[in-house]
Design an enzyme around this catalytic site. Structure first.
Site, PDB file in Angstrom:
ATOM      1  N   CYS A   1       0.818  -1.210   0.000  1.00  0.00           N
ATOM      2  CA  CYS A   1       0.000   0.000   0.000  1.00  0.00           C
ATOM      3  C   CYS A   1       0.850   1.256   0.000  1.00  0.00           C
ATOM      4  O   CYS A   1       0.852   2.028  -0.944  1.00  0.00           O
ATOM      5  CB  CYS A   1      -0.900  -0.077   1.210  1.00  0.00           C
ATOM      6  SG  CYS A   1      -2.105   1.203   1.293  1.00  0.00           S
TER       7      CYS A   1
ATOM      8  N   GLU B   1       4.072   1.161   2.063  1.00  0.00           N
ATOM      9  CA  GLU B   1       5.300   0.912   2.801  1.00  0.00           C
ATOM     10  C   GLU B   1       6.524   1.083   1.921  1.00  0.00           C
ATOM     11  O   GLU B   1       6.455   0.978   0.707  1.00  0.00           O
ATOM     12  CB  GLU B   1       5.284  -0.504   3.392  1.00  0.00           C
ATOM     13  CG  GLU B   1       4.302  -0.631   4.544  1.00  0.00           C
ATOM     14  CD  GLU B   1       4.054  -2.068   4.939  1.00  0.00           C
ATOM     15  OE1 GLU B   1       5.026  -2.825   5.069  1.00  0.00           O
ATOM     16  OE2 GLU B   1       2.877  -2.429   5.115  1.00  0.00           O
TER      17      GLU B   1
END
Lengths: 827, 346
Positions: free
Chosen positions: A465, A467
């Site tokens: 997502c 990171e």
């Protein structure tokens, strides 16, 4: 608002809906045939991985876990049916034709027998299973795992006060949606392997390193012989498993070729067989071999373990580039051929669905969430710009090929070339939410500040997502806690209780809010509840960190990791020497809480136009009959408008959390950074929270990520970014991603001028040092039409939460939430 | 006082008290994409000497604050009724559909606007807030990261910036000190001294010219076009370095036949940009808020009429058939690759 300007995606849907041919599929016969049936198809569960894995684990009880895991993988590689898809140029798949998913009973085997009954019909992300496969789950797989899963161990190990904030039932199957654990959803958080080492060395080269390490162990050292030895044996076994599995695919291709009558396809199959005999065991030589090697590796990683919402692809434009450049130079590759091969990868990705078996997992990751992020752009380890031909090719593929795979992430920095940003902006304008942007100017300093070298930090890959992963330095694999801070707010207003959970006091006793005399009284009560939930999350993590190594291993993943291989420890061990441990705690409901506190501060304690008693009465009645109270509360300043009144409250909320982490993460020996990344959890979290003083109705979604409350941002997207900047505590470092969703209408980005303005907007985002931003470029009417006629809009892709999904795969709640987000465009 | 921006502190302390110069502001538009190059903050001033029939911003015409009422946002008198009780002049009464009625004759536009201040939903609004130049600048500078990256800045619009010359001059001077790029939109209807003074502080200017026919101009706008045209020519001569774009809203049946006339006119003004604006009906709703009638009926600008206007212009303007561009220098100077296509005003 007129729907006069359409995004390319909208144009395409209009053409298809009026009976025309899909303009995007022209000239892409192969890949369009491959993806024809994936849109809107309900996935099928394949039990083979679970079955062969379980059968081996049953036979190896008592032996060291990494070795058992490797043997189980070997059993899978040896016995699992190998298949190839008609027309595919790549070998390797882990399930039947079409959309499919596999099971990981080591996570949820104890209730898998119950789950297979409900999965086909559940509202969020359903999946079908054949009666025969269901029987295997019920009779063989689930019975073995009952009493052995991680999830059961965790439920038993949590202290009672934390447990009741985590689960709502004694078995630990029903989430409380207050302090949610996610470590039982998957065995690893989002991860990126060092695919480059596979391409360069092959599994053979890696095995040689492992074998040398094994040979170098002191034969008299008891710890080395009982811990390191089995680890090295495990990684060597895993490498052999990969080799065996690839070889079986090669055999299948050769055998299929012998029966193939079409000479063109026969030649293709023979070439595929030859490549699969070579890679990933041997180093890749050509672009095609590199792509095949990477594909086998990531697929086997999926067989190895459940990585949070699918293993990421890393910096694909970087590690594939040398092969592409070489082949192009030699005349072996051209842009169109490379595009077709890459799109065969995307097609393969689109068939695999990451199934969340638990209801909470399904609700957190609606629309079959997937984050197999492909990173493009950014900087090289020496700080120079990394953009190359492939970066542009990935963007082009995204514009021309209407698929929401792969999840495309563009790294941007202060010197990103104008040509790259223009290409990025054009792709965003397509309207399906790609690429999301991750900002080097925020990520790199934070990684360095927490111990990475500049060279490592500059080479980070976007993982999942939002990171940022350094494939040879990151060593923390545990999912973190999601905290529902709107629940803390509710508890502050209800003496530690929540309407949904009746008389049970879940939080602190902070008294009757009608007795609050000043805003400080309210803030003090809120802060107590806030800290109570933070404490629970950190206790959860402490328990989780101790448990994981007893339940999970990843011998193949460890083989690809410098530090795991060097120190002879599986990546799931609690600490690995020299490793950097980045864990996260998610702040859910940020704007909901900030706006609620701002409304009470302003209207009750400063202007005095409302009393606390009146507000509580209105909340108790979900504002029904109290529209005026709701309107008064709603007229207070809101976060997301570059308004210091609300933004300073948001900043304080962030500060309390970051300071708590700065103080207590150290005692766990890891970083537990505060993040604002909800996936889709703001929807189920909202279902647990009654009406809030910002005027939000009971059980409706909370605000999402670090975005403004739905519809509360009145001053345009620039103000949303500025509020994020204003509410960050730049002096502290225990922070990570803030996810920001911005919805724009196609009209405001029309033409070259619109592209340039979007580029400027992105440059300003980089200057503001915000971590992440993503865009939906769509007309409100299109979403409403899709909700009304889902069959006509099966292909409509929207950006949710760091990933894009088919709009019609989403629950009605989440669809409404997307529609309610403010759309910026009118001038 | 209610403001579009933030902050309770004083504005930046300007030289010679510029920061304290007050003005009447109808609205501040953030993230404005269509009022000049780049991303801009556009300040709409209150008050205009013209009364164009098609005006899309009727709330900016009057020189005084005036209340507007949005029926859709009202909770109804049974549930609320705050405005009824609040109005000191008794101008608000119970009307049809459980909604209040405003007697605009009784409304004295009281300084405190009790109706708006008491309204919980924002159904009552007031167009026109007193702000200082310093406050305008503070809001604008809060968004400056976007201006810098896009070659944008501050735009004064209206209403008519020349109708509040002291305020406009103060805002532009402060913006200049802060290094902001500035633009303005004007109808040119002022004495030349005022125009020259304000224009001297600008990086570029949009100059609206509605009709070249004097009688028709008077009929459509209530104003004489002779001083407007005269000012334009004088301005061109006295400030040759100012980047200038003439704009014409093309109104069906009113001035849509003037394409050739504008082409000939602009031919005499080399280096000045020209931008016809398509008539739109987006301002229609605001007339309702103000309790006024929209003077355009259901007129629409057909694609044919629009094309005719453009073709007529090109025919007499000559050249390579492209519209003259007002921002050649901006395109050359813009480090962010700013394009020089004309903005579209909505």
């Amino acid at each position: 608002m007129d729907r006069t300007v359409l995004s390319p995606q909208e144009t395409r849907l209009d053409i298809i809906n009026s009976g025309g041919p899909d303009p995007f599929l022209a000239g892409r016969a192969r890949v369009s045939a491959l993806v024809k049936n994936t849109a809107g198809q309900k996935p099928v569960i394949d039990v083979e991985r679970a079955l062969w894995f379980t059968r081996s684990m049953r036979e190896t009880e008592g032996r060291p876990l990494p070795l058992r895991w490797a043997l189980a993988l070997y059993n899978v590689a040896k016995n699992m049916t190998v298949r190839l898809a008609e027309g595919q140029l790549l070998l390797g798949r882990v399930g039947p034709p079409g959309r499919h998913c596999i099971l990981y009973p080591e996570l949820d085997g104890d209730f898998l027998d119950l789950a297979v009954g409900t999965l086909p019909d559940r509202p969020n992300s359903p999946a079908d299973i054949s009666p025969e496969d269901a029987r295997l789950v019920i009779d063989e797989i689930a019975p073995y795992w009952r009493g052995r899963t991680y999830h059961e161990a965790l439920s038993l190990a949590l202290p009672e006060d934390v447990r009741r904030l985590t689960y709502a039932d004694p078995a630990g199957l029903v989430s409380r949606f207050v302090v949610n654990e996610t470590s039982s959803f998957r065995s690893s958080i989002q991860w990126v392997h060092d695919y480059e080492c596979v391409l360069k060395l092959g599994f053979r080269g890696l095995s040689e390193i492992a074998a040398a390490r094994l040979a170098g162990l002191d034969p008299l050292d008891p710890v080395q012989q009982t811990e390191r030895r089995p680890f090295y044996e495990a990684v060597l076994t895993a490498a052999e498993a990969v080799r065996l599995w690839a070889g079986r695919h090669a055999d299948l291709a050769a055998e299929t070729a012998s029966r193939e009558s079409d000479p063109v396809r026969r030649a293709e199959l023979l070439e595929m067989a030859a490549i699969a005999r070579k890679v990933p065991w041997e180093p890749a030589g050509t672009f095609r071999e590199a792509v095949q090697s990477q594909w086998f590796t990531q697929l086997f990683s999926r067989l190895e373990q459940k990585t949070g919402t699918i293993i990421s692809n890393g910096r694909m434009d970087q590690y594939l580039y040398p092969y592409y450049a070489r082949d192009k130079e030699l005349g072996l590759a051209d842009e169109d051929g490379a595009l077709e091969l890459l799109e065969c990868v995307w097609a393969g990705l689109s068939e695999f669905v990451d199934l969340y078996v638990s209801p909470a997992g399904g609700a957190f990751n609606e629309g079959y969430a997937h984050w197999e992020a492909v990173t493009v752009g950014g900087q090289k380890s020496d700080g120079s710009d990394a953009t190359n031909e492939l970066s542009h090719l990935f963007l082009r593929s995204k514009r021309e090929f209407p698929l929401h795979y792969p999840d495309l992430a563009a790294r941007v920095h202060s010197r990103s070339p104008a040509s790259f940003l223009r290409d990025v902006a054009e792709t965003i304008k397509d309207g399906s939410g790609f690429p999301k942007l991750i900002n080097d100017e925020e990520v790199v300093p934070l990684l360095v500040g927490k111990g990475a070298t500049f060279a490592e930090a500059l080479d980070y890959a976007v993982s999942g997502c939002t990171e940022a992963r350094m494939p040879n330095r990151d060593t923390f694999t545990s999912g973190g806690s999601y905290i529902n801070f709107a629940a803390a707010l509710e508890m502050a207003l209800r003496d530690g209780r929540m309407v949904k959970y009746g008389d049970a006091r879940l939080g602190e006793a902070t008294g009757d809010p009608r007795g609050f005399k000043t805003y400080d009284d309210l803030w003090e009560a809120y802060q107590k509840q806030h800290v109570c939930l933070l404490r629970a999350a950190f206790v959860q993590q402490a328990v989780v960190n101790k448990l994981r190594a007893r339940h999970f291993a990843q011998p193949m993943g460890s083989l690809l990791h410098d530090l795991a291989l060097k120190h002879g420890r599986d990546l799931h061990q609690e600490h690995i020497p020299e490793g950097l441990d980045f864990g996260y705690v998610e702040f859910i409901g940020y704007a909901t809480v900030a706006d609620s506190l701002a409304a009470l501060k302003k209207k009750v304690f400063e202007e005095g136009v409302l009393g606390m008693a009146e507000v509580m009465e209105a909340l108790d009645h979900n504002f029904s009959g109290y529209e005026k109270v709701r309107a008064i509360l709603g007229s207070a300043p809101c976060y997301g408008n570059n308004d210091p009144y609300a933004d300073s409250i948001a900043k304080k909320l962030d500060r309390v959390s970051v300071e708590f982490s700065a103080k207590y993460a150290g005692s766990l020996g890891v970083n537990l950074d505060i993040r604002y990344v909800p996936f889709t959890s703001h929807v189920p979290f909202g279902r647990a929270v009654s009406a809030t003083p910002n005027g939000r109705g009971a059980w409706l979604p909370l605000s999402d990520g670090a975005s403004a409350s739905q519809g509360a941002d009145k001053k345009g997207p620039a103000a949303v970014l500025l509020s994020n900047f204003n509410s960050k505590n730049m002096d502290l470092s225990a922070r990570a991603a803030r996810m920001i969703n911005i919805k724009l209408t196609p009209g405001c980005l029309e033409g070259d001028e619109g592209t340039e303005k979007l580029v400027s907007f992105i440059r300003a985002f980089v200057d503001l040092k915000l971590w992440h931003v993503q865009f939906n470029v769509i007309n409100q009417q299109t979403l409403l039409a899709a909700q009304k006629n889902p069959d006509k809009y099966r292909d409509l892709i929207v950006r949710i939460a760091g990933y894009s999904a088919y709009f019609t795969d989403l629950s009605a709640d989440l669809q409404n939430d997307l529609i309610a987000r403010s759309s910026h465009g009118s001038v | 006082m209610r403001r579009a921006g933030n902050g309770s502190g004083p504005g930046p302390a300007g030289v010679g008290g510029l920061a304290g110069v007050p003005g009447l502001v109808a609205n501040v538009q953030h993230f404005s994409l269509h009022d000049g190059p780049g991303i801009r903050t556009t300040v709409f001033l209150k008050g205009c000497p013209l009364r164009c029939r098609w005006c899309a911003n009727p709330e900016t015409q009057s020189f005084r604050p005036e209340p507007g009422f949005d029926r859709g946002r009202c909770l109804g008198l049974k549930k609320c009724g705050e405005c009824l009780r609040a109005c000191p002049e008794g101008a608000v009464s119970a009307g049809a559909d459980d909604r209040p009625d405003l007697d605009r004759k009784k409304c004295v536009r009281c300084a405190f606007f009790a109706c708006r201040n008491k309204c919980p939903t924002g159904a009552w609004k007031v167009f026109g807030d007193l702000m200082t130049a310093g406050e305008v600048l503070e809001i604008t500078l809060g968004e400056t990261v976007f201006h810098q990256r896009s070659g944008g800045g501050l735009t004064l619009s209206g209403g008519e910036p020349l109708a509040q010359p002291e305020f406009s001059r103060a805002v532009l001077a402060l913006a200049g000190q802060a290094g902001l790029r500035t633009a303005a939109e004007t109808c040119g209807c002022a004495d030349f001294g005022t125009l020259g003074m304000v224009a001297g502080g600008l990086d570029f200017l949009y100059y609206d010219l509605k009709s070249l026919d004097r009688a028709r101009h008077f009929e459509l706008t209530g104003g004489d076009n002779a001083p407007i045209v005269g000012n334009l020519l004088k301005l061109r001569a006295s400030l040759p370095g100012l980047r200038l774009t003439v704009r014409t809203p093309v109104i069906p049946g009113l001035n849509s036949d003037e394409g050739p006339a504008f082409g000939s006119f602009m031919r005499e003004l080399p280096g000045v940009g020209y931008e016809p604006l398509r008539y739109h009906r987006l301002g229609g709703g605001k007339y309702r808020l103000l309790g006024r009638e929209y003077g355009m009926g259901d007129a629409k600008l057909g694609p044919e009429t629009w094309r005719e206007f453009l073709e007529g212009f090109r025919r007499t303007y000559g050249g390579d058939g492209r519209l003259p561009d007002g921002f050649p220098a901006a395109a050359a100077a813009g480090s962010s690759g700013e394009k020089n296509s004309p903005p579209v005003r909505h």
